[in-house]
Design a protein around this motif. Structure first.
Motif, PDB file in Angstrom:
ATOM      1  N   SER A 153      15.982  17.446  27.321  1.00  0.00           N
ATOM      2  CA  SER A 153      16.162  16.574  28.481  1.00  0.00           C
ATOM      3  C   SER A 153      15.998  17.439  29.723  1.00  0.00           C
ATOM      4  O   SER A 153      16.668  18.459  29.869  1.00  0.00           O
ATOM      5  CB  SER A 153      17.542  15.910  28.460  1.00  0.00           C
ATOM      6  OG  SER A 153      18.555  16.874  28.355  1.00  0.00           O
ATOM      7  N   TYR A 194      22.346  13.597  34.774  1.00  0.00           N
ATOM      8  CA  TYR A 194      23.044  13.009  35.908  1.00  0.00           C
ATOM      9  C   TYR A 194      24.426  12.548  35.440  1.00  0.00           C
ATOM     10  O   TYR A 194      24.535  11.654  34.597  1.00  0.00           O
ATOM     11  CB  TYR A 194      22.267  11.816  36.469  1.00  0.00           C
ATOM     12  CG  TYR A 194      20.876  12.155  36.942  1.00  0.00           C
ATOM     13  CD1 TYR A 194      20.637  12.521  38.264  1.00  0.00           C
ATOM     14  CD2 TYR A 194      19.796  12.118  36.060  1.00  0.00           C
ATOM     15  CE1 TYR A 194      19.358  12.828  38.701  1.00  0.00           C
ATOM     16  CE2 TYR A 194      18.511  12.431  36.488  1.00  0.00           C
ATOM     17  CZ  TYR A 194      18.302  12.783  37.808  1.00  0.00           C
ATOM     18  OH  TYR A 194      17.037  13.095  38.232  1.00  0.00           O
ATOM     19  N   TRP A 242      23.751  10.376  32.162  1.00  0.00           N
ATOM     20  CA  TRP A 242      22.379   9.910  31.956  1.00  0.00           C
ATOM     21  C   TRP A 242      21.489  11.122  31.730  1.00  0.00           C
ATOM     22  O   TRP A 242      21.406  12.001  32.587  1.00  0.00           O
ATOM     23  CB  TRP A 242      21.878   9.117  33.157  1.00  0.00           C
ATOM     24  CG  TRP A 242      22.516   7.776  33.317  1.00  0.00           C
ATOM     25  CD1 TRP A 242      23.731   7.512  33.867  1.00  0.00           C
ATOM     26  CD2 TRP A 242      21.971   6.519  32.921  1.00  0.00           C
ATOM     27  NE1 TRP A 242      23.988   6.161  33.845  1.00  0.00           N
ATOM     28  CE2 TRP A 242      22.929   5.525  33.268  1.00  0.00           C
ATOM     29  CE3 TRP A 242      20.780   6.123  32.313  1.00  0.00           C
ATOM     30  CZ2 TRP A 242      22.720   4.173  33.029  1.00  0.00           C
ATOM     31  CZ3 TRP A 242      20.574   4.768  32.086  1.00  0.00           C
ATOM     32  CH2 TRP A 242      21.533   3.817  32.425  1.00  0.00           C
ATOM     33  N   ALA A 282      17.580  12.450  31.170  1.00  0.00           N
ATOM     34  CA  ALA A 282      16.229  12.009  31.509  1.00  0.00           C
ATOM     35  C   ALA A 282      15.223  13.047  31.063  1.00  0.00           C
ATOM     36  O   ALA A 282      15.474  14.253  31.136  1.00  0.00           O
ATOM     37  CB  ALA A 282      16.104  11.768  33.022  1.00  0.00           C
ATOM     38  N   SER A 291      10.995  13.555  31.588  1.00  0.00           N
ATOM     39  CA  SER A 291       9.732  13.076  32.135  1.00  0.00           C
ATOM     40  C   SER A 291       8.615  13.250  31.127  1.00  0.00           C
ATOM     41  O   SER A 291       8.630  14.159  30.292  1.00  0.00           O
ATOM     42  CB  SER A 291       9.396  13.827  33.423  1.00  0.00           C
ATOM     43  OG  SER A 291       8.101  13.502  33.874  1.00  0.00           O
ATOM     44  N   THR A 303       9.489   8.080  32.497  1.00  0.00           N
ATOM     45  CA  THR A 303      10.660   8.892  32.202  1.00  0.00           C
ATOM     46  C   THR A 303      11.530   8.195  31.173  1.00  0.00           C
ATOM     47  O   THR A 303      11.869   7.010  31.341  1.00  0.00           O
ATOM     48  CB  THR A 303      11.486   9.142  33.478  1.00  0.00           C
ATOM     49  OG1 THR A 303      10.689   9.875  34.413  1.00  0.00           O
ATOM     50  CG2 THR A 303      12.741   9.939  33.169  1.00  0.00           C
ATOM     51  N   LEU A 362      15.058   7.566  29.401  1.00  0.00           N
ATOM     52  CA  LEU A 362      16.452   7.587  29.841  1.00  0.00           C
ATOM     53  C   LEU A 362      17.381   7.352  28.661  1.00  0.00           C
ATOM     54  O   LEU A 362      17.074   6.555  27.771  1.00  0.00           O
ATOM     55  CB  LEU A 362      16.711   6.499  30.896  1.00  0.00           C
ATOM     56  CG  LEU A 362      16.031   6.651  32.252  1.00  0.00           C
ATOM     57  CD1 LEU A 362      16.304   5.422  33.102  1.00  0.00           C
ATOM     58  CD2 LEU A 362      16.526   7.898  32.964  1.00  0.00           C
ATOM     59  N   TRP A 363      18.513   8.032  28.656  1.00  0.00           N
ATOM     60  CA  TRP A 363      19.505   7.870  27.612  1.00  0.00           C
ATOM     61  C   TRP A 363      20.878   7.907  28.257  1.00  0.00           C
ATOM     62  O   TRP A 363      21.255   8.897  28.881  1.00  0.00           O
ATOM     63  CB  TRP A 363      19.387   8.983  26.586  1.00  0.00           C
ATOM     64  CG  TRP A 363      19.910   8.604  25.238  1.00  0.00           C
ATOM     65  CD1 TRP A 363      20.647   7.501  24.920  1.00  0.00           C
ATOM     66  CD2 TRP A 363      19.734   9.322  24.024  1.00  0.00           C
ATOM     67  NE1 TRP A 363      20.936   7.484  23.590  1.00  0.00           N
ATOM     68  CE2 TRP A 363      20.391   8.589  23.005  1.00  0.00           C
ATOM     69  CE3 TRP A 363      19.092  10.513  23.690  1.00  0.00           C
ATOM     70  CZ2 TRP A 363      20.427   9.013  21.684  1.00  0.00           C
ATOM     71  CZ3 TRP A 363      19.133  10.932  22.379  1.00  0.00           C
ATOM     72  CH2 TRP A 363      19.775  10.194  21.386  1.00  0.00           C
ATOM     73  N   LYS A 364      21.620   6.808  28.112  1.00  0.00           N
ATOM     74  CA  LYS A 364      22.953   6.734  28.681  1.00  0.00           C
ATOM     75  C   LYS A 364      23.989   7.109  27.621  1.00  0.00           C
ATOM     76  O   LYS A 364      23.940   6.641  26.488  1.00  0.00           O
ATOM     77  CB  LYS A 364      23.247   5.333  29.216  1.00  0.00           C
ATOM     78  CG  LYS A 364      24.609   5.238  29.892  1.00  0.00           C
ATOM     79  CD  LYS A 364      24.871   3.859  30.478  1.00  0.00           C
ATOM     80  CE  LYS A 364      26.211   3.830  31.199  1.00  0.00           C
ATOM     81  NZ  LYS A 364      26.492   2.516  31.818  1.00  0.00           N
ATOM     82  N   LEU A 409      12.395  10.428  38.219  1.00  0.00           N
ATOM     83  CA  LEU A 409      13.588  10.098  38.994  1.00  0.00           C
ATOM     84  C   LEU A 409      13.654  10.846  40.318  1.00  0.00           C
ATOM     85  O   LEU A 409      14.198  10.353  41.286  1.00  0.00           O
ATOM     86  CB  LEU A 409      14.844  10.400  38.167  1.00  0.00           C
ATOM     87  CG  LEU A 409      15.054   9.510  36.949  1.00  0.00           C
ATOM     88  CD1 LEU A 409      16.393   9.814  36.304  1.00  0.00           C
ATOM     89  CD2 LEU A 409      14.985   8.039  37.330  1.00  0.00           C
ATOM     90  N   VAL A 465      19.670   8.886  42.809  1.00  0.00           N
ATOM     91  CA  VAL A 465      20.173   8.254  41.587  1.00  0.00           C
ATOM     92  C   VAL A 465      21.677   8.062  41.745  1.00  0.00           C
ATOM     93  O   VAL A 465      22.396   8.994  42.092  1.00  0.00           O
ATOM     94  CB  VAL A 465      19.890   9.120  40.344  1.00  0.00           C
ATOM     95  CG1 VAL A 465      20.374   8.422  39.084  1.00  0.00           C
ATOM     96  CG2 VAL A 465      18.403   9.434  40.234  1.00  0.00           C
TER      97      VAL A 465
END
Length: 206
Positions: free
Chosen positions: A59, A63, A70, A72, A74, A84, A86-88, A108, A114
């Motif tokens: 990653s 964030y 989060w 991210a 790219s 991008t 994304l994984w929460k 991002l 963000v």
């Protein structure tokens, strides 16, 4: 959050290196074919309990927003499209747990662009489109930029787009500053002049 070059995981405590214990769960990051390993760990300030997860996939950005994380990654360098992944992640009970996964167009950018508010992820983006004369051409003949404010949410285990607004900025502008405060976004784009845009985010879907 730590990103390693190889999927060989260890940790150093009191000057001694230890292999990761069997309780560390390793899961895949399916959004992009990125190499590397990302480790997520939490440490209790009460009893010093260490809880860890290892993610097979690098990653590039992390964030920490409100009570969630989060990750991210790219697509730059992996595909011809700019998007991008994304994984929460959530931390209920102190243990890192994946909550939702998805992808958005573009990158991002600055962490100041963000923010998360009431479960909604708000992002300010400059997206560059590379122009070609023919659809099958590889080399770009020029480019133009778009400035967007987007809101994202979670439905079941997917990151979904709730709404978007394109800023009426010239094509040669890019977002240089962004602040989210309550239900407002304050953004400045730049080229020859510095226009200030204020966006109402009180209704994320609109």
């Amino acid at each position: 959050v730590q990103t390693c070059a190889l999927p060989i995981l260890s940790e150093i405590r009191d000057g001694t290196s230890y292999d990761c214990d069997a309780s560390e769960e390793t899961i895949a990051f399916p959004t992009l074919p990125s190499t590397g390993t990302t480790r997520i760990a939490t440490i209790s300030l009460v009893d010093h309990t260490l809880r860890k997860k290892a993610v097979m996939g690098a990653s590039s950005e992390a964030y920490f927003l409100a009570d969630s994380l989060w990750l991210a990654q790219s697509s730059t360098g992996y595909t011809n499209q700019d998007f991008t992944g994304l994984w929460k992640w959530s931390f209920e009970g102190g243990t890192p747990e994946p909550q939702a996964i998805g992808a958005i167009e573009g990158s991002l950018g600055s962490p100041l662009g963000v923010a998360e508010h009431k479960g909604v992820l708000r992002i300010a983006q400059t997206i560059t489109h590379w122009d070609t004369q023919e659809e099958d051409e590889v080399w770009a003949t020029g480019s133009h930029q778009e400035q967007w404010v987007k809101t994202l949410g979670v439905e079941e285990d997917q990151v979904v787009e709730l709404g978007r607004l394109e800023l009426p900025a010239p094509e040669d502008h890019s977002i240089q500053a962004a602040r989210f405060y309550g239900d407002r976004a304050y953004l400045i784009t730049y080229a020859q002049q510095d226009p200030l845009f204020v966006v109402d985010l009180s209704h994320p879907e609109n």
